[in-house]
Design a protein around this motif. Structure first.
Motif, short mmCIF file in Angstrom:
data_model
loop_
_atom_site.label_atom_id
_atom_site.label_comp_id
_atom_site.label_asym_id
_atom_site.label_seq_id
_atom_site.Cartn_x
_atom_site.Cartn_y
_atom_site.Cartn_z
N ARG A 139 0.84 -1.20 0.00
CA ARG A 139 0.00 0.00 0.00
C ARG A 139 0.87 1.26 0.00
O ARG A 139 2.04 1.21 0.41
CB ARG A 139 -0.92 0.03 1.23
N PRO A 140 0.31 2.40 -0.43
CA PRO A 140 1.08 3.66 -0.34
C PRO A 140 1.43 3.97 1.11
O PRO A 140 0.67 3.68 2.03
CB PRO A 140 0.08 4.69 -0.90
N GLY A 141 2.61 4.57 1.29
CA GLY A 141 3.02 4.97 2.62
C GLY A 141 4.23 4.24 3.14
O GLY A 141 4.77 4.61 4.20
N TRP A 142 4.70 3.22 2.43
CA TRP A 142 5.85 2.45 2.91
C TRP A 142 7.12 3.30 2.80
O TRP A 142 7.45 3.85 1.74
CB TRP A 142 6.00 1.17 2.10
N LEU A 143 7.85 3.41 3.90
CA LEU A 143 9.08 4.18 3.96
C LEU A 143 10.22 3.21 4.27
O LEU A 143 10.25 2.60 5.33
CB LEU A 143 8.98 5.24 5.06
N LYS A 144 11.15 3.09 3.34
CA LYS A 144 12.24 2.11 3.48
C LYS A 144 13.50 2.79 4.03
O LYS A 144 13.62 4.02 4.01
CB LYS A 144 12.52 1.46 2.13
N ILE A 145 14.43 1.96 4.48
CA ILE A 145 15.72 2.48 4.96
C ILE A 145 16.38 3.29 3.84
O ILE A 145 16.99 4.34 4.08
CB ILE A 145 16.64 1.34 5.41
N GLU A 146 16.25 2.82 2.61
CA GLU A 146 16.84 3.52 1.47
C GLU A 146 16.26 4.94 1.34
O GLU A 146 16.96 5.87 0.90
CB GLU A 146 16.60 2.75 0.18
N ASP A 147 15.00 5.12 1.70
CA ASP A 147 14.39 6.45 1.65
C ASP A 147 15.02 7.38 2.68
O ASP A 147 15.24 8.57 2.42
CB ASP A 147 12.88 6.35 1.88
N LEU A 148 15.29 6.83 3.88
CA LEU A 148 15.94 7.64 4.91
C LEU A 148 17.36 8.00 4.50
O LEU A 148 17.83 9.12 4.76
CB LEU A 148 15.93 6.90 6.24
N ALA A 149 18.06 7.06 3.87
CA ALA A 149 19.40 7.35 3.37
C ALA A 149 19.34 8.46 2.31
O ALA A 149 20.20 9.35 2.27
CB ALA A 149 20.03 6.09 2.80
N ARG A 150 18.34 8.40 1.45
CA ARG A 150 18.18 9.44 0.42
C ARG A 150 17.86 10.79 1.06
O ARG A 150 18.36 11.82 0.61
CB ARG A 150 17.09 9.04 -0.57
N LEU A 151 17.05 10.80 2.10
CA LEU A 151 16.74 12.04 2.81
C LEU A 151 18.02 12.67 3.34
O LEU A 151 18.22 13.89 3.23
CB LEU A 151 15.77 11.76 3.96
N ARG A 152 18.92 11.85 3.88
CA ARG A 152 20.19 12.36 4.38
C ARG A 152 21.05 12.92 3.24
O ARG A 152 21.70 13.96 3.39
CB ARG A 152 20.96 11.28 5.14
N ARG A 153 21.04 12.24 2.11
CA ARG A 153 21.83 12.72 0.96
C ARG A 153 21.28 14.05 0.47
O ARG A 153 22.05 14.98 0.19
CB ARG A 153 21.80 11.70 -0.17
N LEU A 154 19.96 14.16 0.35
CA LEU A 154 19.35 15.41 -0.11
C LEU A 154 19.65 16.54 0.85
O LEU A 154 19.92 17.67 0.42
CB LEU A 154 17.84 15.21 -0.26
N SER A 155 19.63 16.25 2.14
CA SER A 155 19.93 17.27 3.14
C SER A 155 21.40 17.70 3.04
O SER A 155 21.73 18.89 3.12
CB SER A 155 19.65 16.74 4.53
N SER A 156 22.28 16.73 2.82
CA SER A 156 23.71 17.03 2.69
C SER A 156 23.98 17.89 1.48
O SER A 156 24.76 18.85 1.52
CB SER A 156 24.50 15.73 2.62
N ILE A 157 23.30 17.58 0.38
CA ILE A 157 23.46 18.36 -0.86
C ILE A 157 22.99 19.79 -0.64
O ILE A 157 23.63 20.76 -1.06
CB ILE A 157 22.70 17.71 -2.01
N ALA A 158 21.84 19.94 0.04
CA ALA A 158 21.29 21.26 0.27
C ALA A 158 22.21 22.09 1.14
O ALA A 158 22.41 23.30 0.92
CB ALA A 158 19.91 21.13 0.94
N GLU A 159 22.84 21.47 2.15
CA GLU A 159 23.74 22.19 3.04
C GLU A 159 25.02 22.64 2.33
O GLU A 159 25.59 23.69 2.65
CB GLU A 159 24.10 21.32 4.24
N SER A 160 25.47 21.84 1.37
CA SER A 160 26.73 22.16 0.69
C SER A 160 26.52 23.12 -0.49
O SER A 160 27.48 23.63 -1.03
CB SER A 160 27.39 20.87 0.17
N ALA A 161 25.24 23.30 -0.88
CA ALA A 161 24.95 24.17 -2.03
C ALA A 161 25.18 25.65 -1.70
O ALA A 161 25.03 26.08 -0.58
CB ALA A 161 23.52 23.95 -2.48
#
Length: 398
Positions: A376-398
């Motif tokens: 069902r919609p709504g599943w959040l995987k470990i890979e999604d949390l890893a991607r959230l960290r990457r997106l945050s890191s990119i935003a901070e370094s921009a």
């Protein structure tokens, strides 16, 4: 029946759940609380399934009203600033555990029971979807859509897992400090920092409540006795099927004994449930040690449900608070290093962020059970949390 009559019945049902958990919800007790006959109640609202449907509809409507207030409250705040977002999440917990305590307890109980029987709780998926959407939409003004989607879902799931513990131990200052450390890392999108409470995370963990072994159980279950054996059967029913599944007949069938044998040890249903919670506590550490990681899916699932069952019981019985806090601290220990490895590929991650991620994943697991499955919609995987960290890191370094 008028809307005011329906509201009176639902208010009575919620109050019963808040006071006694799902064990207290029956048509007979609700009829007694509102001062009408059982027959009159059944005529007005139908059977227990109809009552649950009405409860969930009311939960959804009240949630919409609360979310509208909160939407207005945060509209001028920059939720991309971690300190601002952490303050908002913390205040949300305080509002839920104090100002909306009855509704919050009922909502947590309904979520837990829906995980054991999704088809019996129609409307729960819509409630959960709206919770995800609220946090996503609140972040959309401040973050790119992809990041807001993952982050909003993460916040909603963290809250689902943390809320029962806040209801149980919200008056405990050491718990609130520990929660503040994990909320701080949640608000920072699980990124490590060099300042803040998370620097002192190990001390906060150690201070958060006494060891459960130091607190006496509210029920006597001597090891190796038939009484303890029957209590373990009750615990397995609570963990797998929820409190509503517990009865003398159900316990007797699972244990392979007669109803009278079960009643000999635990005379009332309240006695059954007290024994079951006691057995859950006694078995929890063994369960944590024996089943490392998610390889034993059913055992892990029962463990996650059990921690919430204990926390919700502790919200009504202060004797159980040390056990609830102990389980919150310990349940992620076996999977901690695997989670750290999965999330630290692109940037270091500290212990508070790992614990925050664990709470997110447990909340998501429980929500997907209640939705009826991981397809069902709504599943959040470990890979999604890893991607959230990457997106945050990119935003901070921009």
């Amino acid at each position: 029946m008028t809307n005011s009559h329906v509201r009176q019945l639902i208010d009575a049902a919620r109050a019963r759940i808040a006071a006694e958990g799902m064990r207290g919800l029956s048509l007979r007790t609700i009829a007694q609380d509102v001062g009408i006959s059982l027959g009159s109640l059944s005529y007005r609202i139908g059977d227990k399934a109809a009552l649950l449907k009405q409860l969930l509809e009311r939960e959804h409507l009240d949630q919409q009203e609360s979310q509208a207030i909160w939407r207005q409250r945060v509209t001028a705040l920059n939720l991309a600033v971690p300190s601002v977002l952490a303050a908002v999440i913390t205040t949300w917990f305080e509002d839920a555990s104090q100002g909306r305590r009855v509704a919050a307890l009922a909502g947590c109980e309904l979520l837990l029971e829906a995980g054991a029987n999704p088809s019996g709780y129609p409307g729960m998926a819509a409630i959960l979807d709206a919770q995800d959407a609220f946090w996503r939409d609140a972040l959309l003004s401040h973050l790119p859509a992809e990041e807001a989607g993952i982050f909003g879902c993460a916040i909603a799931n963290y809250i689902r897992d943390e809320l029962p513990f806040s209801l149980a131990a919200g008056s405990n200052a050491d718990y609130r400090l520990l929660r503040a450390a994990t909320v701080e890392r949640l608000a920072s999108r699980l990124m490590a920092g060099e300042a803040g409470l998370s620097v002192h995370f190990s001390q906060l963990v150690a201070a958060s409540g006494s060891e459960s072994a130091e607190a006496p159980l509210p029920v006597d279950l001597p090891a190796g006795t038939k009484r303890a054996e029957v209590a373990a059967v009750i615990a397995s029913l609570i963990a797998e099927q929820g409190v509503a599944a517990v009865s003398h007949r159900a316990v007797a069938a699972r244990a392979g004994v007669s109803n009278s044998s079960v009643a000999h040890y635990f005379r009332t249903r309240t006695d059954l449930l007290d024994a079951g919670f006691g057995a859950l506590v006694m078995n929890m550490r063994d369960e944590l040690q024996e089943h490392a990681g998610p390889a034993r899916y059913q055992s892990w699932a029962a463990l996650m449900r059990s921690t919430h069952a204990i926390a919700l019981a502790a919200a009504r019985d202060p004797q159980l608070v040390p056990f609830a806090l102990d389980m919150r601290r310990r349940r992620a220990e076996n999977g901690r290093e695997a989670l750290r490895t999965a999330l630290s590929a692109d940037a270091p991650i500290d212990a508070a962020a790992v614990q925050s991620a664990a709470l997110i994943l447990v909340g998501n697991f429980l929500s997907m059970q209640a939705r009826g499955g991981f397809d069902r919609p709504g599943w959040l995987k470990i890979e999604d949390l890893a991607r959230l960290r990457r997106l945050s890191s990119i935003a901070e370094s921009a």
